[in-house]
Design a protein around this motif. Structure first.
Motif: not given
Lengths: 342, 209, 230
Positions: A230-238, A240-243, A260-271, A293-296
């Motif tokens: 799940i976190p891997a998917g979220v981080l990739a989803g955010i 890939v399009p950003a990069a 990755w370093a803004s807002g609630a990215t890590m909190l959202g992805a892992f928790f 989740i990441g792409v949205l």
């Protein structure tokens, strides 16, 4: 008398719900300490308010539904919901916001759907979205990170702001907000990042807090409390399009590190996305769920009207979970791929 | 086809036609009776909106009547011709009301009315249509906050043209908290309307248009 | 087919077969224009008027209209009345018409109206059909107004805001500040508030019904629960 039925293999589950939930709470500690350091003691008051509300609401709802209090109160799930909501709130938000959001999330998103295990939506995020839609201005007033406008507010100052009404501390636009507003002013990203809000990766303070939540999240993944997919998917989803857009024009599109370093990215992805009840359950499904989740999140951050997008993205993907699970059944041993699940 | 079903078809067609004719007649009759009232309502609704952005009357005729149609995509933000209303007193145009579009609002185009006196001073600005975020950008509505009233009495020069921006961009106007983009869009649209007025003052202030 | 009595028709339209809460028909306008009591009442009255007129007309025509073209005829009848009512509102309640906007012409597509024409008016005499239209409309209006009142109080802390748009200038002072100095819970005024509010109303109605059923069973000496689950 009810007969207990169990299907093979008859293994003892390694952990109870309560144990898992307590582990999640411990894993949140580094991130909370980071928020405490950069944004002041408000976060502790918010956690206290939300937790007290959660326990009271949970007890009241269990009582109304005629369920055993002790059994369900001891599973700690309401407390996890409360803490996840509390750390998502601006530190100095007035007290009734944490109370309202927690109570709404637990009553409407959890107990009206049948309690723990039956809720299709993440209760913490339902509470957060209700507050965001109803009070968008208060929800975007984050205190300025420490070092920018003197030290972060201490416990007394924070209590004054939370219970006394009105935020008299210095507030600053969050990095996500600042980027969106200033890109609209035809400034380029290198110009925007000249400002005092910025550190090396993202916003000052925000990057460190995301790093700390990442560390806590790593513990959850290492102990198999959360599935890495799940976190891997979220981080990739955010990411890939950003990069991709960043590679096309780095002056107009914030890149992977910023997101990755803004807002609630890590909190959202892992928790948040890993909430076992409202997330997808099949292995491939979890990758898809996370990536969605990441792409949205990236889409809503880039073109939406609200401060952060994790909550909306999680709720939207919660809706897609039955569909995802339906189309990604794991292959059953001894059966050909794609068949034999009927 | 047997004679019976053919007869049935004729009856069905006749009934349907009769119903359609009676319905159309009823609609036409109602239209004839209500059309003047509806037209008067439309005009008075426009007049009411204009009153909010014009100096107090009386005027020689309703300012809602016979607006100029101005096509100025760069200045007024729309490719279509937009109405410019004029308030006439004693045969002299004392103020004009621009319909202006801010194309760069957060949720899309924002339509507004901006009243300008002969000397270029603003007599009032009101937003008439927008899709800004509820709770943030919708504070540009006069019912929700006083923000839009800060333009009243300002002109190009007070503040100077380069300060016709929101404070976040180094200008003289406050932005709505949490809605800088919306505030910037409205402020820019008002500034462009004023610049247009300064450039075309003579033509706009001639009574015969 | 036996025509039900007046009392039965009223009870069905208002409660047992309520268009909004039981048949779940016409939800699009119901959710869209229930942000204030006055908007809700405006749309409710326009819908009731349409139902009354269309039910009566359909019933009067029921022996003349061949079965094959009955649905086009009903649609014609309903569309005519909605257009006429829309014009009248535009002429005499212009501001309210402006607020309700597209939802007045869209009354044509409210399935509750076509449903009553087909299910009731085309099978019963004009008197009961008119009463059925009135009862169905009143039931729909009641749901709209209750939802509107809840959303208006929570969303902006007032009641009867803009009452003069329906009732004329003498109702200008009617607006009640139920919660003075209240900033407004924006969620209630936005679309999610309509969905949540309707959900609560549905739950409330079901709870009342379940309770009555239990009481009836208790009085009859039968065990509760059995039918309550149905």
């Amino acid at each position: 008398m009810t007969l207990r039925q169990a299907v093979s293999p008859h293994l003892r589950p390694p952990r109870t719900v309560g144990g898992t939930m307590r582990l999640v709470l411990y894993a949140l500690v580094p991130g909370v300490l980071g928020q405490l350091w950069f944004f002041g003691a408000g976060v502790l008051w918010q956690i206290g308010l939300a937790t007290a509300t959660a326990v009271a609401t949970e007890a009241a709802m269990l009582h109304l539904r005629g369920r055993p209090l002790a059994l369900f109160l001891r599973d700690w799930s309401a407390v996890v919901t409360a803490v996840l909501l509390a750390v998502s709130l601006p530190g100095l938000a007035p007290w009734w916001m944490a109370v309202l959001g927690t109570a709404f999330g637990l009553v409407f998103a959890k107990h009206l759907y049948g309690g723990l295990g039956h809720n299709p939506f993440n209760p913490a995020m339902v509470g957060y979205v209700v507050l965001l839609v109803a009070f968008p201005r208060l929800m975007s007033q984050w205190p300025a990170p420490a070092g920018l406008a003197g030290g972060a507010p201490g416990p007394i100052a924070a209590a004054h702001a939370i219970f006394g009404g009105g935020v008299d501390a210095v507030t600053a636009a969050t990095p996500l907000d600042a980027v969106r507003t200033q890109l609209g002013q035809a400034l380029t990203l290198p110009e925007i990042r000249q400002g005092p809000l910025w550190g090396a990766l993202g916003g000052r303070g925000w990057a460190a807090i995301n790093g700390l939540y990442l560390a806590g999240g790593a513990v959850l993944v290492a102990t198999r409390t959360a599935d890495w997919r799940i976190p891997a998917g979220v981080l990739a989803g955010i990411g890939v399009p950003a990069a991709f857009l960043w590679a096309i024009d780095p002056s107009l599109h914030p890149g992977l590190w910023f997101h990755w370093a803004s807002g609630a990215t890590m909190l959202g992805a892992f928790f948040i996305a890993t909430d076992p009840v409202s997330a997808a359950t099949t292995p491939r499904g979890r990758l898809i769920f996370g990536a969605g989740i990441g792409v949205l999140t990236w889409l809503i951050r880039t073109w939406g009207g609200y401060p952060d997008a994790i909550a909306f993205a999680v709720l939207l993907m919660n809706m897609a979970v039955p569909l995802i699970d339906r189309y990604t059944p794991p292959r059953i041993y001894g059966h050909p791929r794609g068949g034999g699940h009927d | 086809m047997t004679e019976g079903t053919a007869r049935g078809t004729v009856i069905a067609a006749t009934v349907l036609t009769a119903c359609a004719l009676v319905g159309a007649a009823l609609v036409a009759l109602t239209h004839r009776e209500t059309a003047p009232a509806i037209a008067a309502n439309r005009e008075s609704a426009v007049r009411e909106r204009l009153t909010a952005v014009l100096p107090p009357g009386p005027f020689d005729r309703s300012p809602a009547q016979a607006p100029l149609q101005v096509r100025a995509p760069a200045a007024l933000g729309s490719r279509d011709a937009l109405p410019v209303y004029r308030a006439v007193r004693d045969g002299k145009v004392i103020a004009v009301v621009f319909t202006a579009v801010a194309p760069d609002g957060y949720g899309g185009a924002i339509r507004l009315l901006a009243g300008v006196q002969r000397d270029g001073g603003i007599t009032g600005v009101r937003v008439i249509a927008h899709q800004e975020t509820p709770g943030l950008g919708d504070a540009i509505e006069a019912d929700r906050s006083d923000w839009i009233r800060q333009f009243h009495g300002r002109r190009l020069g007070a503040p100077p043209a380069e300060a016709w921006r929101v404070a976040a961009d180094g200008g003289a106007f406050d932005a709505i908290t949490g809605a800088t983009i919306t505030s910037r869009a409205v402020t820019g649209a008002v500034r462009r309307a004023l610049v247009y007025f300064r450039a075309h003052r003579e033509r706009l202030l001639t009574t015969d248009g | 087919m036996a025509t039900p009595g007046a009392q039965r028709i009223l009870a069905d339209g208002l409660w047992h077969n309520n268009a909004g809460l039981v048949q779940l028909l016409g939800l699009c306008p119901l959710l869209a224009v229930s942000a204030t009591v006055v908007n809700a009442l405006g749309l409710g009255l326009a819908t009731t008027l349409t139902l009354l007129a269309s039910n009566t007309t359909v019933s009067l025509l029921r022996r003349q209209v061949p079965a094959e073209v009955r649905i086009p005829v009903y649609v014609l009848v309903i569309a005519t009345f909605v257009t006429v009512i829309g014009m009248l509102m535009n002429a005499y309640f212009h501001a309210l018409y402006g607020i309700l906007g597209i939802f007045i012409p869209l009354i044509v597509t409210n399935c509750a109206i076509l449903g009553r024409a087909e299910a009731f008016a085309s099978r019963h005499p004009a008197g009961p059909a008119a009463l059925d239209g009135l009862a169905t409309g009143a039931g729909f209006t009641a749901v709209l107004v209750v939802l509107g009142a809840g959303r208006e109080v929570l969303g902006r802390g007032t009641l009867f805001h803009n009452a003069h748009l329906i009732l004329g200038d003498w109702a200008r002072g009617w607006e009640i500040a139920v919660l003075p100095g209240y900033d407004g819970f924006l969620l209630a005024a936005l679309p999610p508030g309509a969905f949540i509010g309707l959900g609560l109303l549905l739950a409330g109605r079901n709870a009342i019904d379940a309770r009555q059923r239990r009481r009836r069973h208790a009085r009859a000496g039968a065990p509760a629960g059995g039918e309550a689950a149905a």
